[in-house]
Design an enzyme around this catalytic site. Structure first.
Site, PDB file in Angstrom:
ATOM      1  N   CYS A 121      18.094  22.060  42.515  1.00  0.00           N
ATOM      2  CA  CYS A 121      17.798  24.136  42.201  1.00  0.00           C
ATOM      3  C   CYS A 121      15.723  23.941  41.544  1.00  0.00           C
ATOM      4  O   CYS A 121      14.918  22.715  42.608  1.00  0.00           O
ATOM      5  CB  CYS A 121      18.132  24.106  40.952  1.00  0.00           C
ATOM      6  N   HIS A 122      15.526  23.991  40.796  1.00  0.00           N
ATOM      7  CA  HIS A 122      14.172  23.805  39.815  1.00  0.00           C
ATOM      8  C   HIS A 122      14.201  22.422  39.549  1.00  0.00           C
ATOM      9  O   HIS A 122      12.717  22.477  39.053  1.00  0.00           O
ATOM     10  CB  HIS A 122      14.688  24.837  38.559  1.00  0.00           C
TER      11      HIS A 122
END
Length: 176
Positions: A108-109
């Site tokens: 993800c991030h």
């Protein structure tokens, strides 16, 4: 029962607002395979709260981690990566893991942390589509797939991709 990662030591980074599933699902799966998993945060023995309220208590502080003592490192997603990437000791840790070709898992991030560590040049990766431009601007080739493996780097997009991510991450750690 055969444990594929018996004796492997893995460090997972943590800070407030981590994505609960992206932290805990990998930790639990790796432990199921026999790995020893420690959490490192800004402070040792600190309780960090995930985006959905699930707590995690750090075993160590970032600065006390020696990359030579670990077989792999994990960076969870959520909003925590924006905080984690501000610690020079974390960036050094990731650079050391990359230099020694030890497995690095990111979802993800989490790509933000690898961007700040400057270890994505020439790598094939995935992430949440929201940071695609950031990943490409750091010199990576972004691929919209549930999981992308490029040597020691295993990247994934978001929680629904966790089964694919862990399958590949376990394979890479086992071989590492």
């Amino acid at each position: 029962m055969f444990k594929r990662l018996a004796g492997k030591k893995i460090i997972s980074l943590v800070h407030h607002d981590f994505e609960d599933l992206e932290l805990w699902y990998p930790i639990l799966r790796l432990k199921e395979e026999g790995a020893i998993v420690h959490l490192a945060g800004e402070k040792a023995n600190e309780t960090y709260i995930g985006k959905y309220g699930v707590p995690a208590i750090s075993d160590y502080e970032y600065g006390s981690i020696n990359a030579r003592e670990y077989d792999a490192i994990l960076v969870p997603g959520g909003w925590a990566p924006d905080k984690i990437r501000r610690f020079p000791e974390v960036l050094s840790l990731l650079q050391s893991m990359e230099e020694n070709k030890k497995p690095i898992g990111q979802i993800c991030h989490a790509g933000w942390v690898l961007i700040s560590a400057k270890i994505l040049q020439g790598k094939n990766v995935t992430s949440t589509p929201g940071i695609k431009d950031d990943m490409e601007n750091a010199g990576a080739t972004w691929i919209d797939e549930p999981v992308v493996v490029d040597g020691n780097l295993v990247s994934s997009r978001r929680p629904p991709d966790l089964p694919d991510y862990l399958r590949e991450l376990i394979n890479v750690i086992e071989k590492g």
